[in-house]
Design a protein around this motif. Structure first.
Motif, short mmCIF file in Angstrom:
data_model
loop_
_atom_site.label_atom_id
_atom_site.label_comp_id
_atom_site.label_asym_id
_atom_site.label_seq_id
_atom_site.Cartn_x
_atom_site.Cartn_y
_atom_site.Cartn_z
N TYR A 37 0.85 -1.18 0.00
CA TYR A 37 0.00 0.00 0.00
C TYR A 37 0.89 1.24 0.00
CZ TYR A 37 -3.89 -3.07 1.35
OH TYR A 37 -4.85 -4.06 1.40
N ARG A 38 0.31 2.37 -0.39
CA ARG A 38 1.08 3.61 -0.34
C ARG A 38 0.21 4.76 0.15
NH1 ARG A 38 2.15 4.47 -6.84
NH2 ARG A 38 0.02 5.11 -7.44
N GLN A 39 0.87 5.75 0.73
CA GLN A 39 0.17 6.90 1.29
C GLN A 39 1.03 8.15 1.13
OE1 GLN A 39 -0.88 6.55 5.45
NE2 GLN A 39 -2.62 7.95 5.18
N LEU A 47 -4.35 0.66 -1.98
CA LEU A 47 -3.71 -0.59 -2.40
C LEU A 47 -2.92 -0.37 -3.69
CD1 LEU A 47 -3.39 -3.72 -2.16
CD2 LEU A 47 -5.41 -3.88 -3.62
N VAL A 48 -1.70 -0.87 -3.71
CA VAL A 48 -0.86 -0.84 -4.89
C VAL A 48 -0.86 -2.20 -5.58
CG1 VAL A 48 1.48 -0.50 -5.78
CG2 VAL A 48 0.61 0.96 -3.94
N ALA A 49 -0.60 -3.25 -4.82
CA ALA A 49 -0.53 -4.59 -5.37
C ALA A 49 -0.76 -5.61 -4.26
CB ALA A 49 0.83 -4.85 -6.04
N ARG A 50 -1.25 -6.78 -4.64
CA ARG A 50 -1.55 -7.83 -3.68
C ARG A 50 -1.20 -9.17 -4.28
NH1 ARG A 50 -6.16 -11.04 -2.39
NH2 ARG A 50 -6.36 -11.47 -0.14
N ILE A 51 -0.72 -10.09 -3.44
CA ILE A 51 -0.42 -11.45 -3.88
C ILE A 51 -0.93 -12.42 -2.83
CG2 ILE A 51 1.92 -11.36 -2.89
CD1 ILE A 51 2.79 -13.14 -5.29
N THR A 52 -1.65 -13.45 -3.28
CA THR A 52 -2.24 -14.42 -2.37
C THR A 52 -1.24 -15.51 -2.02
OG1 THR A 52 -3.08 -15.92 -4.07
CG2 THR A 52 -4.45 -14.01 -3.52
N ARG A 53 -1.66 -16.40 -1.12
CA ARG A 53 -0.82 -17.53 -0.74
C ARG A 53 -0.57 -18.47 -1.91
NH1 ARG A 53 -3.92 -20.87 3.78
NH2 ARG A 53 -2.27 -22.37 3.25
N ALA A 91 5.40 8.45 -2.37
CA ALA A 91 4.58 8.12 -1.21
C ALA A 91 5.42 7.29 -0.24
CB ALA A 91 3.34 7.34 -1.62
N VAL A 92 4.87 7.08 0.94
CA VAL A 92 5.39 6.07 1.84
C VAL A 92 4.72 4.75 1.48
CG1 VAL A 92 5.63 5.29 4.23
CG2 VAL A 92 5.80 7.73 3.68
N TYR A 93 5.52 3.72 1.27
CA TYR A 93 5.02 2.41 0.88
C TYR A 93 5.04 1.48 2.08
CZ TYR A 93 4.91 3.65 -4.04
OH TYR A 93 4.60 4.23 -5.25
N PHE A 94 3.89 0.84 2.34
CA PHE A 94 3.71 -0.03 3.48
C PHE A 94 3.48 -1.47 3.04
CE2 PHE A 94 2.34 4.14 4.87
CZ PHE A 94 2.90 4.27 6.13
N CYS A 95 4.07 -2.39 3.77
CA CYS A 95 3.85 -3.81 3.57
C CYS A 95 2.73 -4.29 4.50
CB CYS A 95 5.15 -4.57 3.87
SG CYS A 95 5.07 -6.35 3.63
#
Length: 120
Positions: A37-39, A47-53, A91-95
């Motif tokens: 995510y970024r802010q 949300l920037v990107a997402r990856i599932t299990r 932005a600040v990017y968060f995991c």
């Protein structure tokens, strides 16, 4: 409990590339969906990107074709490869680590963030 630590942020020129890393603690990394995510200052976190299990991915329209998310379960690490960077990517990017467990509800963890600045 999961601790997340982002790294790889910095200053880059427009059109340049950057690779972010997020290192996770514990032995349950593979059970979480992971996201970036970024802010920006004064703006909402998005949300920037997402990856599932199972390694399925999805991206925000603004970064599709430029960013790639990946994970290495053996190393408890998720990556964000950022290409063709634009000033609006600043932005600040968060995991984020996220999962649902029956009888326990949703579990969500956040890293401290890493600054990405795109400027000439």
């Amino acid at each position: 409990q999961v601790q997340l630590v982002e790294s790889g942020g910095g200053l880059v020129q427009p059109g340049g590339s950057l690779r972010l890393s997020c290192a996770a603690s514990g032995s349950t990394f593979s059970t979480y969906a992971m996201g970036w995510y970024r802010q920006a200052p004064g703006k909402q976190r998005t949300l920037v990107a997402r990856i599932t299990r199972d390694a399925s991915t999805n991206y925000a329209d603004s970064v599709k074709g430029r960013f790639t998310i990946s994970r290495d379960n053996a190393k408890n690490t998720v990556f964000l490869q950022m290409n063709t960077l634009k000033p609006e990517d600043t932005a600040v990017y968060f995991c984020n680590a996220d999962r649902l467990r029956l009888g326990m509800g949703r579990e969500s963890y956040w890293g401290q963030g890493t600054q990405v600045t795109v400027s000439s």
